[in-house]
Design an enzyme around this catalytic site. Structure first.
Site, PDB file in Angstrom:
ATOM      1  N   ARG A  43       7.084 -40.672  34.448  1.00 32.71           N
ATOM      2  CA  ARG A  43       7.775 -39.069  33.852  1.00 32.71           C
ATOM      3  C   ARG A  43       6.517 -38.806  33.051  1.00 32.71           C
ATOM      4  O   ARG A  43       5.849 -39.101  32.241  1.00 32.71           O
ATOM      5  CB  ARG A  43       9.087 -39.497  33.562  1.00 32.71           C
ATOM      6  CG  ARG A  43       9.408 -38.216  32.682  1.00 32.71           C
ATOM      7  CD  ARG A  43      10.658 -38.117  32.273  1.00 32.71           C
ATOM      8  NE  ARG A  43      11.311 -38.166  32.847  1.00 32.71           N
ATOM      9  CZ  ARG A  43      12.679 -38.218  32.329  1.00 32.71           C
ATOM     10  NH1 ARG A  43      13.197 -38.060  31.192  1.00 32.71           N
ATOM     11  NH2 ARG A  43      13.843 -38.218  33.258  1.00 32.71           N
ATOM     12  N   HIS A  92      11.158 -33.782  40.975  1.00 34.78           N
ATOM     13  CA  HIS A  92      12.580 -35.178  39.933  1.00 34.78           C
ATOM     14  C   HIS A  92      13.296 -35.370  41.265  1.00 34.78           C
ATOM     15  O   HIS A  92      14.439 -35.234  41.363  1.00 34.78           O
ATOM     16  CB  HIS A  92      13.481 -34.282  38.673  1.00 34.78           C
ATOM     17  CG  HIS A  92      14.294 -35.027  38.287  1.00 34.78           C
ATOM     18  ND1 HIS A  92      14.022 -36.648  38.359  1.00 34.78           N
ATOM     19  CD2 HIS A  92      14.772 -35.654  36.962  1.00 34.78           C
ATOM     20  CE1 HIS A  92      14.679 -38.102  37.636  1.00 34.78           C
ATOM     21  NE2 HIS A  92      15.444 -36.494  36.868  1.00 34.78           N
ATOM     22  N   GLN A 129      16.229 -38.197  40.719  1.00 37.01           N
ATOM     23  CA  GLN A 129      18.115 -36.984  40.902  1.00 37.01           C
ATOM     24  C   GLN A 129      18.596 -37.066  42.065  1.00 37.01           C
ATOM     25  O   GLN A 129      19.208 -36.821  42.055  1.00 37.01           O
ATOM     26  CB  GLN A 129      17.241 -35.865  39.742  1.00 37.01           C
ATOM     27  CG  GLN A 129      18.173 -34.982  39.294  1.00 37.01           C
ATOM     28  CD  GLN A 129      19.379 -35.806  38.214  1.00 37.01           C
ATOM     29  OE1 GLN A 129      19.065 -36.605  37.069  1.00 37.01           O
ATOM     30  NE2 GLN A 129      20.552 -36.080  38.756  1.00 37.01           N
ATOM     31  N   ASP A 162      20.952 -26.687  35.208  1.00 36.29           N
ATOM     32  CA  ASP A 162      20.212 -27.834  34.494  1.00 36.29           C
ATOM     33  C   ASP A 162      19.935 -26.800  33.343  1.00 36.29           C
ATOM     34  O   ASP A 162      20.623 -25.468  33.008  1.00 36.29           O
ATOM     35  CB  ASP A 162      18.991 -28.101  35.653  1.00 36.29           C
ATOM     36  CG  ASP A 162      18.055 -29.253  34.160  1.00 36.29           C
ATOM     37  OD1 ASP A 162      18.735 -29.293  33.262  1.00 36.29           O
ATOM     38  OD2 ASP A 162      17.103 -29.237  35.003  1.00 36.29           O
ATOM     39  N   CYS A 193      22.477 -32.427  35.644  1.00 36.55           N
ATOM     40  CA  CYS A 193      21.296 -33.629  35.845  1.00 36.55           C
ATOM     41  C   CYS A 193      21.584 -35.128  34.776  1.00 36.55           C
ATOM     42  O   CYS A 193      21.335 -35.624  34.239  1.00 36.55           O
ATOM     43  CB  CYS A 193      19.844 -33.499  36.142  1.00 36.55           C
ATOM     44  SG  CYS A 193      19.455 -32.338  35.362  1.00 36.55           S
ATOM     45  N   ARG A 238      22.492 -42.723  39.421  1.00 30.81           N
ATOM     46  CA  ARG A 238      21.101 -43.032  40.169  1.00 30.81           C
ATOM     47  C   ARG A 238      20.705 -44.354  40.285  1.00 30.81           C
ATOM     48  O   ARG A 238      19.926 -44.807  40.841  1.00 30.81           O
ATOM     49  CB  ARG A 238      20.819 -42.702  38.062  1.00 30.81           C
ATOM     50  CG  ARG A 238      21.176 -41.065  38.277  1.00 30.81           C
ATOM     51  CD  ARG A 238      19.815 -40.112  39.099  1.00 30.81           C
ATOM     52  NE  ARG A 238      18.638 -40.959  38.884  1.00 30.81           N
ATOM     53  CZ  ARG A 238      17.580 -39.853  37.319  1.00 30.81           C
ATOM     54  NH1 ARG A 238      17.718 -38.844  36.315  1.00 30.81           N
ATOM     55  NH2 ARG A 238      15.935 -40.756  37.447  1.00 30.81           N
TER      56      ARG A 238
HETATM   57  N1  NVA Z   1      14.557 -30.069  34.223  1.00 33.90           N
HETATM   58  C1  NVA Z   1      14.510 -30.678  33.148  1.00 33.90           C
HETATM   59  C2  NVA Z   1      15.211 -32.011  33.426  1.00 33.90           C
HETATM   60  C3  NVA Z   1      16.000 -33.397  32.529  1.00 33.90           C
HETATM   61  C4  NVA Z   1      16.180 -34.108  33.060  1.00 33.90           C
HETATM   62  C5  NVA Z   1      13.694 -31.178  32.466  1.00 33.90           C
HETATM   63  O1  NVA Z   1      12.667 -31.049  33.471  1.00 33.90           O
HETATM   64  O2  NVA Z   1      13.739 -31.198  31.463  1.00 33.90           O
HETATM   65  N1   CP Z   2      18.245 -37.159  34.356  1.00 34.02           N
HETATM   66  C1   CP Z   2      17.987 -37.451  33.892  1.00 34.02           C
HETATM   67  O1   CP Z   2      16.708 -37.685  33.989  1.00 34.02           O
HETATM   68  O2   CP Z   2      17.955 -37.843  32.448  1.00 34.02           O
HETATM   69  P1   CP Z   2      16.935 -38.490  31.401  1.00 34.02           P
HETATM   70  O3   CP Z   2      16.011 -37.368  31.279  1.00 34.02           O
HETATM   71  O4   CP Z   2      17.749 -38.879  30.202  1.00 34.02           O
HETATM   72  O5   CP Z   2      16.569 -39.664  32.544  1.00 34.02           O
END
Ligand code: NVA
Ligand code: CP
Length: 315
Positions: free
Chosen positions: A112, A139, A142, A234, A274, A302
């Site tokens: 990540r 993502h 997801q 989101d 998500c 997931r």
């Molecule tokens: N769009 C959000 C998704 C978190 C799972 C982010 O990137 O923070």
């Molecule tokens: N939706 C998702 O990726 O959640 P986290 O940020 O908790 O991993």
């Protein structure tokens, strides 16, 4: 990039970086494998015995970290968590040297990252699969779990209307790519300046021509949601964009998913997120806690879908 994984037999990339590595039929096969894993988890109990994953996270996570750790453990493997939330990847040593070290010890990297380019640099140097656990751009895990969840609820994804309202962000980009491959009808409503990336929309539309999917970009959330089977939102401020939180809150006024917006859906319509959700911002408590919310089914799935991804890329 290992020699004889299921991925190489299917002639697809051993990395999952953007989601474009997998064509319509490989995405379909992945969802079928996910369904079997969910229905018969015991069948896969020893499938990844001795396999080790490195989980590199530059940003916080609940779902992604837990589901990858539980997922690999449930198939006989293990995971090593590398916390990069305090120091950026590539700071202490080059990404090349990180990749060339990790490939000596582990069988796959789940990362990540703030920048998609970091993920691609790792993948270019590592001889083991690299999986995107969220970047600024995508993502994919997801979105694949989200369409698996929709298929569970509605039986078929062909022509299914999914309205995405809010920020044209990483999650939105990945929904477009996966939805196009699965023949869904995506209606994305964003304020001006927050549209999904044009080159990703173009890629999704190219795929849509082959699969009969439909991609619409709109301004009006009500237009997107009316008659849809699902509305998805989101956070308005993704991780890495915190400095813009105030201006974003103003830009997204009118994009909150509340009971009035839910009324516009088809009678069987559901709410998707998500997570993490910001109650009182992009979604109300009533919608999150309501019977039509399937966000926790998405979260559960997931696990099953990522197990299928791991099996495809590592076994
Ligand atoms: N769009 C959000 C998704 C978190 C799972 C982010 O990137 O923070
Ligand atoms: N939706 C998702 O990726 O959640 P986290 O940020 O908790 O991993």
């Amino acid at each position: 990039m290992t020699a004889t994984t299921l991925a190489t037999q299917l002639m697809i990339s051993s990395d999952l970086l953007t989601g474009t590595e997998w064509n319509a039929s490989s995405v379909r096969e992945l969802l079928q494998l996910s369904a079997d894993i969910k229905a018969r988890p015991d069948r896969y109990r020893g499938a990844l015995t001795g396999r080790v994953l490195a989980l590199i996270f530059e940003k916080p996570s609940l779902r992604t970290r837990v589901t990858f750790e539980v997922g690999i453990q449930s198939m006989g493997g293990s995971a090593v968590f590398l916390d990069h939330t305090q120091s950026r990847l590539g700071e202490r040593e080059s990404l090349t040297d990180v990749a060339r070290s990790l490939e000596r010890w582990v069988h796959g990297i789940v990362a990540r990252v703030f920048e998609q380019t970091a993920l691609e640099a790792l993948a270019a140097k590592a001889k083991i699969p690299v999986i995107n656990a969220l970047s600024d751009r995508f993502h994919p895990c997801q979105a694949l779990a989200d369409f698996f969840t929709l298929e569970e609820k509605f039986g078929s994804l062909r022509g299914l209307k999914l309205a995405y309202v809010g920020d044209g962000n990483n999650v939105c980009n990945s929904l477009l790519l996966a939805g196009a491959r699965l023949g869904a009808h995506l209606r994305v409503a964003t304020p001006a300046g927050y549209e999904p990336a044009p080159e990703i929309v173009a890629e999704a539309r190219r795929t849509a021509r082959e699969t009969k999917a439909k991609i619409e970009l709109l301004r009006d959330p009500a237009e997107a949601v009316t008659g849809a089977q699902a509305v998805y939102t989101d956070t308005w401020t993704s991780m890495g964009f915190e400095k813009e939180a105030c201006e974003r809150k103003a830009a997204f006024a009118g994009f909150q998913v509340n009971d009035a917006m839910m009324e516009l859906l088809a009678p069987e319509g559901v709410f998707m997120h998500c997570l993490p959700a910001h109650r009182g911002a992009e979604v109300t408590d009533e919608v999150m806690d309501g019977e039509r919310c399937i966000a926790f089914d998405q979260a559960e799935n997931r696990l099953h879908v990522q197990k299928a991804i791991l099996l495809t890329l590592l076994s």
